[in-house]
Design a protein around this motif. Sequence first.
Motif, PDB file in Angstrom:
ATOM      1  N   GLU A  49       0.769  -1.078   0.295  1.00 17.31           N
ATOM      2  CA  GLU A  49       0.027  -0.085   0.017  1.00 17.31           C
ATOM      3  C   GLU A  49       0.906   1.301   0.085  1.00 17.31           C
ATOM      4  O   GLU A  49       2.043   1.168   0.421  1.00 17.31           O
ATOM      5  CB  GLU A  49      -0.754   0.062   1.233  1.00 17.31           C
ATOM      6  CG  GLU A  49      -2.016  -1.083   1.285  1.00 17.31           C
ATOM      7  CD  GLU A  49      -2.870  -1.043   2.385  1.00 17.31           C
ATOM      8  OE1 GLU A  49      -2.526  -0.563   3.619  1.00 17.31           O
ATOM      9  OE2 GLU A  49      -3.756  -1.507   2.463  1.00 17.31           O
ATOM     10  N   ILE A  50       0.360   2.271  -0.656  1.00 15.56           N
ATOM     11  CA  ILE A  50       0.969   3.716  -0.533  1.00 15.56           C
ATOM     12  C   ILE A  50       0.264   4.788   0.237  1.00 15.56           C
ATOM     13  O   ILE A  50      -0.857   4.727   0.493  1.00 15.56           O
ATOM     14  CB  ILE A  50       1.234   4.301  -1.832  1.00 15.56           C
ATOM     15  CG1 ILE A  50      -0.169   4.155  -2.723  1.00 15.56           C
ATOM     16  CG2 ILE A  50       2.037   3.150  -2.728  1.00 15.56           C
ATOM     17  CD1 ILE A  50      -0.049   4.907  -3.945  1.00 15.56           C
ATOM     18  N   ASP A  51       1.090   5.631   0.724  1.00  6.50           N
ATOM     19  CA  ASP A  51       0.339   6.661   1.578  1.00  6.50           C
ATOM     20  C   ASP A  51      -0.106   7.831   0.707  1.00  6.50           C
ATOM     21  O   ASP A  51       0.755   8.238  -0.372  1.00  6.50           O
ATOM     22  CB  ASP A  51       1.420   7.290   2.581  1.00  6.50           C
ATOM     23  CG  ASP A  51       1.804   6.604   3.671  1.00  6.50           C
ATOM     24  OD1 ASP A  51       1.154   6.020   4.104  1.00  6.50           O
ATOM     25  OD2 ASP A  51       3.064   6.385   3.868  1.00  6.50           O
ATOM     26  N   VAL A  52      -1.390   7.841   0.790  1.00  3.95           N
ATOM     27  CA  VAL A  52      -2.111   9.020  -0.043  1.00  3.95           C
ATOM     28  C   VAL A  52      -2.681  10.207   0.984  1.00  3.95           C
ATOM     29  O   VAL A  52      -3.181   9.987   1.980  1.00  3.95           O
ATOM     30  CB  VAL A  52      -3.088   8.617  -1.054  1.00  3.95           C
ATOM     31  CG1 VAL A  52      -2.300   7.605  -2.035  1.00  3.95           C
ATOM     32  CG2 VAL A  52      -4.089   7.910  -0.581  1.00  3.95           C
ATOM     33  N   VAL A  53      -2.997  11.463   0.269  1.00  9.67           N
ATOM     34  CA  VAL A  53      -3.705  12.413   0.932  1.00  9.67           C
ATOM     35  C   VAL A  53      -4.988  12.169   0.893  1.00  9.67           C
ATOM     36  O   VAL A  53      -5.738  11.885  -0.186  1.00  9.67           O
ATOM     37  CB  VAL A  53      -3.582  13.843   0.303  1.00  9.67           C
ATOM     38  CG1 VAL A  53      -4.206  14.970   1.011  1.00  9.67           C
ATOM     39  CG2 VAL A  53      -1.899  14.282   0.283  1.00  9.67           C
TER      40      VAL A  53
ATOM     41  N   LYS B 237      -3.546   4.676   3.818  1.00  9.73           N
ATOM     42  CA  LYS B 237      -3.019   4.058   2.960  1.00  9.73           C
ATOM     43  C   LYS B 237      -4.005   3.530   1.985  1.00  9.73           C
ATOM     44  O   LYS B 237      -5.115   2.904   2.250  1.00  9.73           O
ATOM     45  CB  LYS B 237      -2.309   2.739   3.801  1.00  9.73           C
ATOM     46  CG  LYS B 237      -1.028   3.347   4.521  1.00  9.73           C
ATOM     47  CD  LYS B 237      -0.459   2.027   5.100  1.00  9.73           C
ATOM     48  CE  LYS B 237       0.926   2.322   5.754  1.00  9.73           C
ATOM     49  NZ  LYS B 237       2.067   3.023   4.910  1.00  9.73           N
ATOM     50  N   HIS B 238      -3.444   3.250   0.723  1.00  9.49           N
ATOM     51  CA  HIS B 238      -4.445   2.911  -0.121  1.00  9.49           C
ATOM     52  C   HIS B 238      -3.521   1.736  -1.219  1.00  9.49           C
ATOM     53  O   HIS B 238      -2.446   1.785  -1.010  1.00  9.49           O
ATOM     54  CB  HIS B 238      -5.046   3.757  -1.351  1.00  9.49           C
ATOM     55  CG  HIS B 238      -6.229   4.706  -0.828  1.00  9.49           C
ATOM     56  ND1 HIS B 238      -6.495   5.726  -1.660  1.00  9.49           N
ATOM     57  CD2 HIS B 238      -6.724   4.460   0.251  1.00  9.49           C
ATOM     58  CE1 HIS B 238      -7.647   6.118  -0.781  1.00  9.49           C
ATOM     59  NE2 HIS B 238      -7.735   5.475   0.325  1.00  9.49           N
ATOM     60  N   LYS B 239      -4.260   0.745  -1.726  1.00  7.22           N
ATOM     61  CA  LYS B 239      -3.559   0.003  -2.352  1.00  7.22           C
ATOM     62  C   LYS B 239      -3.033   0.586  -3.819  1.00  7.22           C
ATOM     63  O   LYS B 239      -3.778   1.649  -4.165  1.00  7.22           O
ATOM     64  CB  LYS B 239      -4.615  -1.435  -3.215  1.00  7.22           C
ATOM     65  CG  LYS B 239      -5.004  -2.338  -2.105  1.00  7.22           C
ATOM     66  CD  LYS B 239      -3.591  -3.397  -1.934  1.00  7.22           C
ATOM     67  CE  LYS B 239      -3.423  -4.246  -3.000  1.00  7.22           C
ATOM     68  NZ  LYS B 239      -2.233  -4.953  -2.617  1.00  7.22           N
TER      69      LYS B 239
ATOM     70  N   ASN C  25      -2.416   7.733 -11.423  1.00 10.61           N
ATOM     71  CA  ASN C  25      -1.414   8.507 -11.022  1.00 10.61           C
ATOM     72  C   ASN C  25      -0.811   7.776  -9.597  1.00 10.61           C
ATOM     73  O   ASN C  25      -1.395   7.376  -8.498  1.00 10.61           O
ATOM     74  CB  ASN C  25      -1.681   9.856 -10.288  1.00 10.61           C
ATOM     75  CG  ASN C  25      -0.335  10.778  -9.622  1.00 10.61           C
ATOM     76  OD1 ASN C  25       0.579  10.607 -10.364  1.00 10.61           O
ATOM     77  ND2 ASN C  25      -0.496  11.580  -8.608  1.00 10.61           N
ATOM     78  N   ARG C  26       0.533   7.399  -9.846  1.00 12.59           N
ATOM     79  CA  ARG C  26       1.331   6.664  -8.636  1.00 12.59           C
ATOM     80  C   ARG C  26       0.950   5.126  -8.931  1.00 12.59           C
ATOM     81  O   ARG C  26       1.124   4.289  -7.986  1.00 12.59           O
ATOM     82  CB  ARG C  26       1.106   7.109  -7.213  1.00 12.59           C
ATOM     83  CG  ARG C  26       1.689   8.485  -7.187  1.00 12.59           C
ATOM     84  CD  ARG C  26       1.450   8.882  -5.495  1.00 12.59           C
ATOM     85  NE  ARG C  26       2.219   8.490  -4.798  1.00 12.59           N
ATOM     86  CZ  ARG C  26       1.886   8.100  -3.441  1.00 12.59           C
ATOM     87  NH1 ARG C  26       0.816   8.852  -2.925  1.00 12.59           N
ATOM     88  NH2 ARG C  26       2.723   7.534  -2.610  1.00 12.59           N
ATOM     89  N   GLY C  27       0.427   4.943 -10.020  1.00 15.39           N
ATOM     90  CA  GLY C  27      -0.035   3.290  -9.906  1.00 15.39           C
ATOM     91  C   GLY C  27       0.126   2.890 -11.389  1.00 15.39           C
ATOM     92  O   GLY C  27       1.163   3.305 -12.086  1.00 15.39           O
ATOM     93  N   LEU C  28      -0.536   1.962 -11.866  1.00 18.34           N
ATOM     94  CA  LEU C  28      -0.554   1.150 -13.296  1.00 18.34           C
ATOM     95  C   LEU C  28      -1.727   1.474 -13.980  1.00 18.34           C
ATOM     96  O   LEU C  28      -2.853   1.561 -13.735  1.00 18.34           O
ATOM     97  CB  LEU C  28      -0.330  -0.377 -13.138  1.00 18.34           C
ATOM     98  CG  LEU C  28       0.826  -0.931 -12.468  1.00 18.34           C
ATOM     99  CD1 LEU C  28       0.602  -1.044 -10.787  1.00 18.34           C
ATOM    100  CD2 LEU C  28       1.495  -2.094 -13.096  1.00 18.34           C
ATOM    101  N   LEU C  29      -1.425   1.865 -15.202  1.00 17.46           N
ATOM    102  CA  LEU C  29      -2.721   1.971 -16.172  1.00 17.46           C
ATOM    103  C   LEU C  29      -2.327   0.925 -17.464  1.00 17.46           C
ATOM    104  O   LEU C  29      -1.535   0.771 -18.116  1.00 17.46           O
ATOM    105  CB  LEU C  29      -2.373   3.424 -16.938  1.00 17.46           C
ATOM    106  CG  LEU C  29      -3.406   3.971 -18.069  1.00 17.46           C
ATOM    107  CD1 LEU C  29      -4.636   3.746 -17.336  1.00 17.46           C
ATOM    108  CD2 LEU C  29      -3.195   5.172 -18.619  1.00 17.46           C
TER     109      LEU C  29
END
Length: 366
Positions: free
Chosen positions: A70-74, A107-109, A150-154
């Motif tokens: 997981e990543i930290d997001v606002v 935290k989000h995937k 953004n900050r992931g996979l497309l």
Amino acid sequence: MTVTAETPPLTQKNRRRVVFPFTAIIGQDDMKLALLLNVIDPKIGGVMIMGDRGTGKSTTIRALADLLPEIDVVEGDPFNSHPDDPDLMSEEVRQKWEQEMPLNTVKHKVPMIDLPLGATEDRVCGTIDIEKALAEGIKAFEPGLLAKANRGLLYVDEVNLLDDHLVDVLLDSAASGWNTVEREGISIRHPARFVLVGSGNPEEGELRPQLLDRFGMNVEVRTVRDPELRVKIVEQRSQFDQTPQEFSQQYEEEQTKLQQTIVKAQELLSQVQMDYDLRVKVSQVCGELDVDGLRGDIVTNRAAKALAALEERTEVNVEDIRRVMPLCLRHRLRKDPLESVDSGYKVEKAIAQVFGLELDEEESSS
């Protein structure tokens, strides 16, 4: 797309849905390697995966997204803004950050966005509500798929059937890390840093050489011919379909270990060095193959460093270059749209000549 080491081990409780484990996928080593290297260094420029139907392209890509920590997001931000990195923040979040206002984080995937073939440019890039902007004097922006990625996979399945203009838009955003939408003199800009993964079946047509060249790496996946291996893959898939939870638990330890390896590689990447002589030889190979532009040189250097980081080394060696260079150059040899993409043999041959290596028997007979 940076991940943090504090992420807890993978468990069935913290998964939203059960996805086929990345470490359980048999074969397709080039595809798995190219995806991992792009996650470690998104600036490589994405992956174009071409191959037969039913060879596990979509399964592997979704498995990678599920593997990542997981990543930290606002909290509440539609752009998955990073709480500390201004280059990965939306305008609104960046203003708050500059004014040292508190930012709530969750935290989000890692986002995994599927782009449908029928998507319009507005759906991809986002839209500006002109009436609201003029009436209320505010920039009313409806984020599109690039914002969500953004900050992931497309992921674009059948990318060779997508409109060339849309492919251009995706590649521009992937290269620059930003998406700009302009309507009637109003302009909105937001971060759009993602790993672009395209897949397709060569029977349905190839991408134009100009577009194909802009993908960092190109992988060809083929149907497994060995009957025993085919049986193993079929049985494995049947087991997952029948009891996905139990099947996934068998690979939980391997998944966690690979997840930690990716985190370490991202942290180590900035320390990896590549000897000047190796860089000269990489450019010599590109020159021998008459590769247009310098993308081939740049991507090969980046991919070789990412591979060294993946294997926990700080020095690039010849074997790193030999492993990644065919994936970085094979799609850059096409000069005519009617030509097919090289299998990689020409690149292997040029590497052997420049580096003074022997061709593998499998390569020389292909």
